[in-house]
Design a protein around this motif. Structure first.
Motif, short mmCIF file in Angstrom:
data_model
loop_
_atom_site.label_atom_id
_atom_site.label_comp_id
_atom_site.label_asym_id
_atom_site.label_seq_id
_atom_site.Cartn_x
_atom_site.Cartn_y
_atom_site.Cartn_z
N LEU A 101 0.75 -1.19 -0.05
CA LEU A 101 0.05 0.05 -0.14
C LEU A 101 0.83 1.23 -0.03
N TYR A 102 2.17 1.36 0.56
CA TYR A 102 2.77 2.39 0.70
C TYR A 102 3.30 2.73 -0.70
N CYS A 103 3.68 1.69 -1.81
CA CYS A 103 3.97 2.21 -2.95
C CYS A 103 2.97 3.10 -3.58
N SER A 104 1.71 2.99 -3.18
CA SER A 104 0.85 3.95 -3.92
C SER A 104 1.05 5.49 -3.66
N LEU A 105 2.01 5.91 -2.63
CA LEU A 105 2.18 7.11 -2.44
C LEU A 105 2.87 8.05 -3.47
N ARG A 144 -7.92 7.47 4.68
CA ARG A 144 -6.78 7.49 5.48
C ARG A 144 -5.29 7.76 4.59
N PHE A 145 -5.40 7.80 3.27
CA PHE A 145 -4.49 7.99 2.58
C PHE A 145 -4.84 9.36 1.83
N LEU A 146 -4.02 10.44 1.82
CA LEU A 146 -4.38 11.77 0.77
C LEU A 146 -3.22 11.72 -0.10
N VAL A 147 -3.37 11.47 -1.16
CA VAL A 147 -2.53 11.36 -2.21
C VAL A 147 -3.12 12.30 -3.46
N GLU A 148 -1.98 13.03 -3.51
CA GLU A 148 -2.19 14.11 -4.77
C GLU A 148 -1.01 14.38 -5.37
N HIS A 187 -7.56 13.09 9.46
CA HIS A 187 -7.81 11.94 9.38
C HIS A 187 -6.79 10.98 8.78
N ALA A 188 -5.79 11.75 8.12
CA ALA A 188 -4.87 10.73 7.19
C ALA A 188 -3.80 10.34 7.99
N LEU A 189 -3.32 8.68 7.45
CA LEU A 189 -2.37 8.06 8.07
C LEU A 189 -0.90 8.39 7.18
N ARG A 190 -1.17 8.78 6.01
CA ARG A 190 -0.12 9.02 5.02
C ARG A 190 -0.64 10.28 4.17
N ILE A 191 0.20 11.15 3.80
CA ILE A 191 -0.09 12.42 2.83
C ILE A 191 1.25 12.38 1.84
N SER A 192 0.72 12.15 0.62
CA SER A 192 1.89 12.57 -0.37
C SER A 192 1.19 13.63 -1.62
N LEU A 193 2.07 14.86 -1.20
CA LEU A 193 1.86 15.78 -1.97
C LEU A 193 3.04 15.89 -3.16
N PHE A 194 3.77 14.85 -3.47
CA PHE A 194 4.90 14.79 -4.30
C PHE A 194 4.88 15.36 -5.66
N SER A 209 1.67 9.60 10.09
CA SER A 209 3.09 9.02 10.09
C SER A 209 3.99 9.12 9.03
N THR A 210 3.61 9.40 7.61
CA THR A 210 4.36 10.00 6.49
C THR A 210 3.80 11.15 5.90
N LEU A 211 4.71 11.97 5.50
CA LEU A 211 4.44 13.12 4.85
C LEU A 211 5.46 13.55 3.71
N LEU A 212 5.13 13.36 2.62
CA LEU A 212 5.83 13.30 1.44
C LEU A 212 5.85 14.48 0.51
N LEU A 213 6.65 15.80 0.62
CA LEU A 213 6.52 16.74 0.02
C LEU A 213 7.71 17.20 -1.01
N GLN A 214 8.39 16.29 -1.25
CA GLN A 214 9.48 16.41 -2.17
C GLN A 214 9.20 16.83 -3.68
N TRP A 215 10.12 17.43 -4.18
CA TRP A 215 9.91 17.74 -5.64
C TRP A 215 8.65 18.79 -5.96
N ASN A 216 8.34 19.67 -4.93
CA ASN A 216 7.62 20.59 -5.14
C ASN A 216 8.82 21.93 -5.27
N SER A 217 9.33 22.20 -6.69
CA SER A 217 10.58 22.76 -6.51
C SER A 217 10.47 24.48 -6.18
#
Length: 891
Positions: free
Chosen positions: A400-404, A482-486, A502-509, A526-534
């Motif tokens: 499931l983590y790979c979907s981020l 639970r996953f906020l993926v954009e 309510h999110a467990l993991r957020i990816s705004l990659f 538990s995870t917040l991915l913000l990379q490559w927002n240049s």
């Protein structure tokens, strides 16, 4: 008187004969009634029997020959009797003239015989068995849809069937990719083509009651009765006794685990018995467990076949006369990623959609919530079988983590494993065990066809439909967020803070977010991915204040110049990635992160200040990467020094930058650091004439990347003789730039035992180098870049190298050479270059030959260069030039 006795005898016999004949005239009415009664009884018995036969045939049984014969005889006697009765009734049972009497006599006699036959048939019309199992046909047709894009796969299977050495074939691939369709077509081909098999057997296996399903299906095809009272072994023995005398083809669809064929009663296919087993599965592991002689992966459809299959299911193609709708449709097809089940399902859902708005909406649904599109839940239900079949909860979490990550994104395996460690999926061991475990989990997901190989060997990726499925599962089948993926969706602003709650993991990659001004409350994040927002250059100071369980934070390759002071609120943080940012200093508050294990600062070129307090408190730190970053290691103004790093007792991986010769010399005195250096960047070290890598102090033993820039005095690199032949076993990348006095790269002789893992060689502006012949010894070398080396005459020279070497450049994929004015040859003899994909040649006017073998013209590399250089090439044979022409790309 003697003549009287014989006369009396004759008269007596004559009277008896006449009396018998007279009965045919006298009892005509009675005879007709008796025959009619018998006929009616026979018809009733016939109708009852036919009903029994009909019920049996509905159950798949076949009428016995005895019953068929009896019914035919009843039909015959019924026809004869009806004719006789009709004739007798028409004559009115009377004799007018001798001819009429004669005819009545004959008909009455025939009726008597028919009565006897009918009575006999009535007596014989009792059967214990009216139908039994049919004699099986060699092949039974299985309903299937037309194949699209499977021709190559079909041809491969046909080849395997023709090879005596191949007994078992495993066909594997993701759910919905077309495995069952392929197997059905194989089965049905034997309906019309000649073959040597006595029987072709189709079995749908699935997950439950596997042995019973196979035994029942095989037994039915062989005509064996199914006895509930029989045990598994008894049935196996009965099946085996029959099967060992037959040449069979057994087709097993949807196998989920290895099957011991002998325990089911199936003889093992081999060359001597000329039998075959072909099975489909979603797992490569099952192919291994079934001892498949050949394993065939069913790949996704290409663009052309995908479009064809989609159009077939949409229906009328005239809708695509609209360029706008066609463009939308092409987008939909791309999102299906060549997965036939998705193409069919979405194609049917889009049938009769004739407006641009409907197609645009469909794309929006596929992007936001694909499960809402009609039929997609059925696709996801199919994939859920594979998900549920994963062995552990940890493996499911890793999946499931790979979907981020964004759609169709190649993920570095090492980064993925580091995230998993940060999340706690891989336990608490911080040794090679954890990394091996991570790679094993990735392997398990690939074997289950839930992950695919990425663009590079070090990468994996997730199919778009599988990613949508994973997000659906992560949201508990659409019931929560639970996953906020954009990721890579073109955002210019972050989602509102209330969406984060309510999110467990957020990816705004990989978006266009520039500011994070709100202060979200994320009690479960538990995870917040913000990379490559240049463009991200500002985060509010209190941003991290309400993220009490955050474990993984990635801010890499943003434009941040400072870290929010609330970073010290992240008391559970395990993994922090700040690489590629524009930060100039680390806040001392960073040192409050007592549980931090991974801190990545590589390529932070602007970083100038690292306070002691920012590092000294990170007592759990095991990975610290300052490669291409901070290089000021002279302790002053309470800044961090080598001694501070050596106090990090759990440190296993260090990336470091050195920019002064004295600093390099001091580093040699910190043996604890030398042992853990994996990334080393040396720049602008005047007076450095050679670089000594000492394996006595373990310096270089774990080194993976070595980069040396602008060290103008450097002449060579050297490894201690005590290292033996297997030196620098972990080195993967060498980059040498701006070394004008470098005459040779390695002072030590390079053999096939040294530099065993070196994958990339990148050499620029090294004007004294004449060749890099040592690269031919590298078994895993994939990439060579040679640029602006004015004296280089050959890439590989003749000296000391055999003229024929089948192992040379086995892994090389890319060769790029530029501005090498004296270069005459790449190699002095022809080599196969079996993995080479591309050669780029720019400004190398004296290179006149491409000595590459052309045995397989379809596998030749693409050659990039200017037209003038290409036209000036010299070829030993005209056929070689003709072979390369289609592969040349002018630049």
């Amino acid at each position: 008187m003697d003549f009287v006795s014989p006369l009396i005898g004759v008269v007596h016999s004559l009277c008896i004969s006449v009396a018998a004949r007279l009965t045919y005239f006298v009892n005509v009415d009675k005879r007709i009634d008796s025959l009619s009664t018998a006929l009616n009884e026979l018809k009733d018995k016939r109708d009852d029997l036919k009903r029994q036969v009909g019920r049996a045939e509905v159950e798949g049984l076949t009428c016995t020959s005895q019953v068929k014969g009896w019914l035919q005889r009843v039909e015959d006697i019924e026809a004869e009797s009806s004719s006789v009765i009709e004739d007798l009734e028409r004559r009115g049972r009377c004799c007018v003239g001798s001819n009429a009497c004669c005819s009545t006599y004959k008909l009455s006699k025939k009726a008597s015989k028919l009565l006897s036959r009918a009575t006999e048939l009535i007596g014989k019309g009792v059967f214990d068995v009216v139908a039994d199992s049919p004699i099986p046909e060699a092949v039974e047709e299985v309903p299937s849809r037309p194949a699209v894009g499977l021709n190559m796969m079909l041809e491969r299977v046909r080849q395997f069937l023709a090879e005596d050495e191949v007994g078992t074939v495993g066909i594997y691939g993701m759910g919905g990719v077309g495995k069952t369709t392929l197997l059905k077509i194989i089965n049905n081909e034997f309906l019309t083509k000649s073959h040597h098999f006595d029987v072709v057997i189709w079995v749908v296996v699935s997950k439950e009651f596997v042995a019973d399903k196979i035994q029942r299906a095989v037994g039915a095809r062989l005509g064996l009765p199914w006895e509930e009272s029989e045990g598994h072994e008894q049935r196996a023995q009965k099946i085996y006794r029959l099967m060992r005398r037959k040449k069979f083809l057994l087709l097993l669809d949807d196998v989920w685990e290895g099957i011991d064929l002998l325990k089911v009663g199936i003889p093992v296919p081999e060359k001597t018995n000329k039998c075959k087993v072909i099975f489909t599965t979603r797992s490569l592991q099952v192919c291994t467990g079934m001892n498949a002689h050949q394993k065939l992966r069913v790949e996704f459809l290409g663009e052309e076949d995908s479009w064809k299959l989609f159009c077939e299911n949409v229906g009328g193609k005239e809708i695509f006369d609209s360029e706008t709708i066609r463009a939308y449709a092409e987008t939909v097809v791309r999102k299906c990623g060549g997965l036939p089940l998705a193409l069919i399902t979405i194609g049917k859902a889009m049938a009769n959609k004739e407006t641009e708005e409907e197609w645009k909406y469909a794309i929006e649904v596929l992007n936001r919530s694909p499960s809402e599109l009609r039929g997609m839940k059925d696709v996801f239900a199919l994939l859920k079988f594979s998900y549920d079949n994963l062995e552990t909860d940890a493996l499911r979490s890793c999946f499931l983590y790979c979907s981020l990550f964004p759609e169709d994104y190649s993920i570095e395996k090492e980064l993925l494993i580091e995230y998993w460690i940060g999340e706690g999926f891989l336990g608490s061991f911080h040794t090679s065990y954890v990394y091996n475990q991570g790679h094993a989990l990735i392997g398990s997901l690939k074997v289950a066809c839930l992950l695919e190989s990425g663009e590079e060997k070090t990468q994996v990726k997730m199919h778009d439909v599988v990613r949508s499925f994973a997000l659906w599962i992560a949201s508990e089948c659409g019931l929560n967020n639970r996953f906020l993926v954009e990721a890579s969706t073109g955002l210019t602003e972050a989602p509102r803070a209330d969406h984060w709650k309510h999110a467990l993991r957020i990816s705004l990659f990989d978006n266009g977010i520039t500011t994070l001004a709100e202060i979200p409350e994320c009690p479960r994040l538990s995870t917040l991915l913000l990379q490559w927002n240049s463009g991200l250059n500002r985060i509010s100071n209190a941003f991290f204040q309400f993220m009490p369980v955050l474990r993984v934070l990635d801010l890499s390759f943003t434009s941040l110049r400072e870290i929010p002071l609330s970073i010290n609120e992240l008391v559970e943080l395990q993994h922090l990635d700040l690489s590629g940012t524009k930060i100039t200093s680390l806040p001392k508050e960073l040192g409050d992160l007592a549980k931090l294990q991974h801190l990545d600062l590589q390529r932070t070129h602007s970083l100038r200040i690292i306070p002691q307090e920012a590092i000294s408190g990170l007592l759990q730190l095991r990975i610290l990467n300052i490669y291409y970053s901070y290089g000021v290691w002279e302790q002053q103004n309470n800044e961090v020094g080598f001694a501070d790093l050596q106090c990090l007792k759990y440190l296993t991986t260090l990336g470091i930058t050195i920019n002064e010769l004295n600093t390099l010399k001091r580093l040699y005195s910190f043996s604890g650091l030398l042992k853990v250096i994996q990334y080393l960047y040396i720049k602008q070290c005047d007076g450095l004439f050679y670089l000594q890598l000492s394996l006595n102090s373990s310096f270089g033993e774990r080194l993976r990347r070595l980069s040396i820039n602008n060290c103008y005095d450097l002449q060579y690199l050297q490894v201690d003789e005590e290292a033996g032949k297997k030196w620098l076993p972990s080195l993967e990348v060498v980059a040498l730039h701006g070394l004008p006095n470098l005459e040779t790269v390695w002072k030590n002789p390079v053999t096939r035992e040294s530099l065993q893992n070196l994958r990339s060689v990148n050499i620029w502006h090294c004007s004294k180098l004449r060749n890099v012949s040592w690269v031919i010894q590298l078994p895993k070398l994939e990439v060579i870049y040679l640029m602006y080396c004015q004296e280089m005459e050959e890439v590989v020279g003749r000296s000391g190298i055999p003229s024929e070497d089948s192992k040379a450049f086995q892994s090389l994929r890319t060769l790029s050479i530029r501005d090498l004015p004296k270069l005459r040859s790449i190699t002095p003899w022809e080599l196969a270059f079996p993995s080479l994909e591309s050669i780029a040649v720019i400004d190398c006017p004296n290179l006149k030959h491409l000595l590459i073998k052309t045995h397989n013209t379809s596998a030749l590399p693409t050659v990039y260069g200017n037209k003038e250089w290409w036209d000036g090439l010299e070829w030993n044979e005209a056929s070689k030039e003709a072979a390369f022409v289609p592969h040349f790309m002018p630049i």
